[in-house]
Structure formats: C-alpha cells, structure tokens
Design a protein around this motif. Structure first.
Motif, PDB file in Angstrom:
ATOM      1  N   SER A  58     -25.991 -33.908 -12.986  1.00 40.01           N
ATOM      2  CA  SER A  58     -26.589 -32.916 -11.898  1.00 40.01           C
ATOM      3  C   SER A  58     -25.631 -32.857 -10.769  1.00 40.01           C
ATOM      4  O   SER A  58     -24.465 -33.361 -10.855  1.00 40.01           O
ATOM      5  CB  SER A  58     -27.733 -33.979 -11.376  1.00 40.01           C
ATOM      6  OG  SER A  58     -27.410 -35.069 -10.654  1.00 40.01           O
ATOM      7  N   VAL A  59     -25.693 -32.082 -10.146  1.00 37.73           N
ATOM      8  CA  VAL A  59     -24.892 -31.664  -9.037  1.00 37.73           C
ATOM      9  C   VAL A  59     -24.646 -32.888  -8.098  1.00 37.73           C
ATOM     10  O   VAL A  59     -23.479 -33.390  -7.710  1.00 37.73           O
ATOM     11  CB  VAL A  59     -25.274 -30.182  -8.242  1.00 37.73           C
ATOM     12  CG1 VAL A  59     -24.115 -30.076  -7.187  1.00 37.73           C
ATOM     13  CG2 VAL A  59     -25.503 -29.102  -9.030  1.00 37.73           C
ATOM     14  N   PRO A  60     -25.638 -33.311  -7.679  1.00 41.46           N
ATOM     15  CA  PRO A  60     -25.558 -34.612  -6.524  1.00 41.46           C
ATOM     16  C   PRO A  60     -24.816 -35.771  -7.426  1.00 41.46           C
ATOM     17  O   PRO A  60     -23.730 -36.385  -6.659  1.00 41.46           O
ATOM     18  CB  PRO A  60     -27.018 -35.124  -6.290  1.00 41.46           C
ATOM     19  CG  PRO A  60     -27.857 -33.806  -6.474  1.00 41.46           C
ATOM     20  CD  PRO A  60     -27.147 -33.277  -7.688  1.00 41.46           C
ATOM     21  N   THR A  61     -25.083 -36.061  -8.775  1.00 41.51           N
ATOM     22  CA  THR A  61     -23.986 -36.794  -9.199  1.00 41.51           C
ATOM     23  C   THR A  61     -22.617 -36.640  -9.645  1.00 41.51           C
ATOM     24  O   THR A  61     -21.680 -37.504  -9.309  1.00 41.51           O
ATOM     25  CB  THR A  61     -24.536 -37.298 -10.796  1.00 41.51           C
ATOM     26  OG1 THR A  61     -26.156 -37.995 -10.222  1.00 41.51           O
ATOM     27  CG2 THR A  61     -23.930 -38.440 -11.387  1.00 41.51           C
ATOM     28  N   LEU A  62     -22.411 -35.253  -9.808  1.00 39.33           N
ATOM     29  CA  LEU A  62     -21.248 -35.044  -9.822  1.00 39.33           C
ATOM     30  C   LEU A  62     -20.220 -35.231  -8.636  1.00 39.33           C
ATOM     31  O   LEU A  62     -19.058 -35.445  -8.418  1.00 39.33           O
ATOM     32  CB  LEU A  62     -21.036 -33.376 -10.559  1.00 39.33           C
ATOM     33  CG  LEU A  62     -19.742 -32.928 -10.722  1.00 39.33           C
ATOM     34  CD1 LEU A  62     -18.719 -33.689 -11.672  1.00 39.33           C
ATOM     35  CD2 LEU A  62     -19.594 -31.384 -11.251  1.00 39.33           C
ATOM     36  N   ARG A 115     -21.933 -16.755  -9.439  1.00 38.93           N
ATOM     37  CA  ARG A 115     -23.119 -16.316  -9.886  1.00 38.93           C
ATOM     38  C   ARG A 115     -23.727 -17.209 -11.095  1.00 38.93           C
ATOM     39  O   ARG A 115     -23.011 -17.885 -11.935  1.00 38.93           O
ATOM     40  CB  ARG A 115     -22.725 -15.184 -10.805  1.00 38.93           C
ATOM     41  CG  ARG A 115     -23.634 -14.500 -11.853  1.00 38.93           C
ATOM     42  CD  ARG A 115     -23.205 -13.193 -12.306  1.00 38.93           C
ATOM     43  NE  ARG A 115     -24.007 -12.781 -13.783  1.00 38.93           N
ATOM     44  CZ  ARG A 115     -23.793 -12.902 -14.746  1.00 38.93           C
ATOM     45  NH1 ARG A 115     -22.674 -13.344 -15.215  1.00 38.93           N
ATOM     46  NH2 ARG A 115     -24.722 -12.363 -15.833  1.00 38.93           N
ATOM     47  N   THR A 116     -25.022 -17.592 -10.908  1.00 36.82           N
ATOM     48  CA  THR A 116     -25.722 -18.856 -11.821  1.00 36.82           C
ATOM     49  C   THR A 116     -26.905 -17.743 -12.585  1.00 36.82           C
ATOM     50  O   THR A 116     -27.937 -16.927 -11.837  1.00 36.82           O
ATOM     51  CB  THR A 116     -26.220 -19.973 -10.684  1.00 36.82           C
ATOM     52  OG1 THR A 116     -25.259 -20.206 -10.189  1.00 36.82           O
ATOM     53  CG2 THR A 116     -26.785 -20.871 -11.530  1.00 36.82           C
ATOM     54  N   LEU A 117     -26.908 -18.377 -13.758  1.00 33.18           N
ATOM     55  CA  LEU A 117     -27.855 -18.065 -14.600  1.00 33.18           C
ATOM     56  C   LEU A 117     -28.821 -19.249 -14.845  1.00 33.18           C
ATOM     57  O   LEU A 117     -28.214 -20.136 -15.491  1.00 33.18           O
ATOM     58  CB  LEU A 117     -27.493 -17.301 -16.023  1.00 33.18           C
ATOM     59  CG  LEU A 117     -26.495 -15.966 -15.816  1.00 33.18           C
ATOM     60  CD1 LEU A 117     -26.055 -15.681 -17.005  1.00 33.18           C
ATOM     61  CD2 LEU A 117     -27.334 -14.802 -15.202  1.00 33.18           C
ATOM     62  N   LEU A 118     -30.032 -19.339 -14.574  1.00 36.31           N
ATOM     63  CA  LEU A 118     -30.831 -20.552 -14.886  1.00 36.31           C
ATOM     64  C   LEU A 118     -31.897 -20.079 -15.831  1.00 36.31           C
ATOM     65  O   LEU A 118     -32.739 -19.191 -15.762  1.00 36.31           O
ATOM     66  CB  LEU A 118     -31.558 -20.859 -13.562  1.00 36.31           C
ATOM     67  CG  LEU A 118     -30.977 -20.952 -12.105  1.00 36.31           C
ATOM     68  CD1 LEU A 118     -30.578 -20.143 -11.348  1.00 36.31           C
ATOM     69  CD2 LEU A 118     -31.897 -22.056 -11.262  1.00 36.31           C
ATOM     70  N   GLY A 123     -31.711 -25.936 -13.262  1.00 42.23           N
ATOM     71  CA  GLY A 123     -31.544 -26.118 -11.566  1.00 42.23           C
ATOM     72  C   GLY A 123     -30.536 -27.063 -11.351  1.00 42.23           C
ATOM     73  O   GLY A 123     -29.555 -27.690 -12.061  1.00 42.23           O
ATOM     74  N   SER A 124     -30.303 -27.443 -10.164  1.00 42.05           N
ATOM     75  CA  SER A 124     -29.450 -28.529  -9.510  1.00 42.05           C
ATOM     76  C   SER A 124     -29.597 -29.907  -9.864  1.00 42.05           C
ATOM     77  O   SER A 124     -28.750 -30.712  -9.932  1.00 42.05           O
ATOM     78  CB  SER A 124     -29.422 -28.299  -8.056  1.00 42.05           C
ATOM     79  OG  SER A 124     -30.516 -28.633  -7.647  1.00 42.05           O
ATOM     80  N   TRP A 171     -32.265 -26.515  -5.892  1.00 41.30           N
ATOM     81  CA  TRP A 171     -32.913 -25.418  -6.459  1.00 41.30           C
ATOM     82  C   TRP A 171     -33.232 -25.358  -8.135  1.00 41.30           C
ATOM     83  O   TRP A 171     -32.465 -26.026  -8.738  1.00 41.30           O
ATOM     84  CB  TRP A 171     -31.907 -24.255  -6.335  1.00 41.30           C
ATOM     85  CG  TRP A 171     -30.530 -24.550  -6.370  1.00 41.30           C
ATOM     86  CD1 TRP A 171     -29.655 -25.149  -5.548  1.00 41.30           C
ATOM     87  CD2 TRP A 171     -29.802 -24.321  -7.759  1.00 41.30           C
ATOM     88  NE1 TRP A 171     -28.362 -25.027  -6.171  1.00 41.30           N
ATOM     89  CE2 TRP A 171     -28.359 -24.962  -7.463  1.00 41.30           C
ATOM     90  CE3 TRP A 171     -29.898 -23.892  -8.928  1.00 41.30           C
ATOM     91  CZ2 TRP A 171     -27.604 -24.857  -8.367  1.00 41.30           C
ATOM     92  CZ3 TRP A 171     -28.956 -24.074  -9.799  1.00 41.30           C
ATOM     93  CH2 TRP A 171     -28.009 -24.515  -9.494  1.00 41.30           C
ATOM     94  N   SER A 172     -34.371 -24.451  -8.369  1.00 39.15           N
ATOM     95  CA  SER A 172     -34.633 -24.667  -9.866  1.00 39.15           C
ATOM     96  C   SER A 172     -35.253 -23.230 -10.306  1.00 39.15           C
ATOM     97  O   SER A 172     -35.762 -22.559  -9.407  1.00 39.15           O
ATOM     98  CB  SER A 172     -35.482 -26.023 -10.220  1.00 39.15           C
ATOM     99  OG  SER A 172     -36.690 -25.890  -9.188  1.00 39.15           O
TER     100      SER A 172
END
Length: 200
Positions: A58-62, A115-118, A123-124, A171-172
C-alpha cells in the motif's frame, strides 16, 4: 506490532524496479532487513519479498518503509528522459491493482505529473500525506472515490479537485470499469542525493 499485509502479496506487483532500488538504498545506509522492518511495522519476510519485487504494498506502508530507511519516495522513481513523453516511465509508488506512469522528468522543478490506471477495486489501500504543497487531480475516465481529510470527494470523468498534499488522502475505484486519473503534484516530491553508483 509488525504485520504482514498478506492481502497485498502478488508476484505481478509493479515493484519490480522499485523493490531492488529500495534494497540498494537500504544497504547503502547499512541497515538490515530486520531494522527497517521493525521501524516500519512490517515483517522481515514481507520486506524481503518487496525488495525482490514479489509483493504489492500500500502507499502508506511504502512511505513508512522509506521513512525507516531515511529516504524520500521520490528516490524510487524512474524519471522520463525524452523531451516528448509518450507513455511515461512506470511508477512504483505503492497501491493495489493499479498501473502508474511518471510523465515529468527529474529536472522539472515546479510540478510532477502522474497518470494512474485503476482496475476495479484498485486504489491506494490506505490514507497518506505527501511531502509537497498541492495536489490537483482530474479524472479522465471512470469514477474515483477520493477521500481528503476524512471527507469524501467522489469524482466522475471530467471532474477535478485540488487539495493540500499534507492532508491525509486515499483513493479507490469501486466500479466494475477501469478509471484513469491524472495527478499534478507541486512542487515535485523530493529526491534524495544518491551515491553515484545508485543514480539513475
């Protein structure tokens, strides 16, 4: 207590480039796997998998892992070198079921564009803040469930929003279709001065 984000384990994680770079940076600072794992609240096994590109994160863990090593997340990026960027450099910034691309070069001092493709459900995977001032987001297609400072800001295609990068945000994509988002961060996320052998 250290935890293993087992729901993020995946061999096609997108950490194939950033994982080994994370390992190089950790070793350059003479830190052991165990030291970084304990400081960031993950298991030694999970961190080892991540460094080999065999686990999602996850973004927070990284961000916690980067903080434990003493680096900024911008140090993990591959930066475009071409004058005209057609697709962008694959970006490993954490997250689940997403593909991200960095569209601005390392010498751009005012903004950073991603640029993000979900994919559906992507999500984050948690809330985080960034070491920048402002974030602008526009949804190019699909739907984005954005939460800023605990307040929902749902966005549809063509809609945009701006907020402080220092506010917790997540975000998701809760739909059954792919979502595409363009993020503009100002100023660019800091990049550490790396030892010459580690510079890209």
């Amino acid at each position: 207590m250290p935890h293993q984000p087992s729901d993020l384990r995946d061999t096609s994680s997108g950490m194939n480039e950033a994982g080994p770079r994370l390992r190089q940076l950790r070793k350059s600072r003479r830190l052991t796997l165990l030291e970084v794992a304990e400081r960031s609240g993950v298991t030694k096994g999970f961190l080892s998998l991540l460094e080999r590109g065999h686990s999602r994160v996850s973004v927070p863990t990284l961000l916690r892992i980067c903080d434990a090593i003493g680096i900024t997340i911008g140090s993990l990026f591959d930066y475009p070198v071409e004058t005209v960027v057609r697709k962008g450099s694959p970006l490993d910034m954490g997250g689940v079921d997403i593909d991200e691309y960095l569209l601005t070069p390392r010498d751009e001092e005012l903004i950073q564009v991603m640029r993000t493709l979900l994919r559906p459900g992507g999500g984050s995977a948690g809330a985080y803040a960034l070491d920048a001032v402002t974030i602008f987001a526009i949804v190019l297609r699909g739907e984005l469930d954005l939460i800023v400072d605990s307040v929902p800001r749902p966005l549809s295609a063509g809609e945009s929003t701006t907020f402080s990068a220092r506010l917790l945000h997540e975000w998701s994509n809760a739909t059954d279709a792919e979502t595409e988002v363009l993020w503009v961060i100002a100023p660019p996320l800091p990049r550490d001065l790396l030892p010459p052998a580690l510079r890209g």
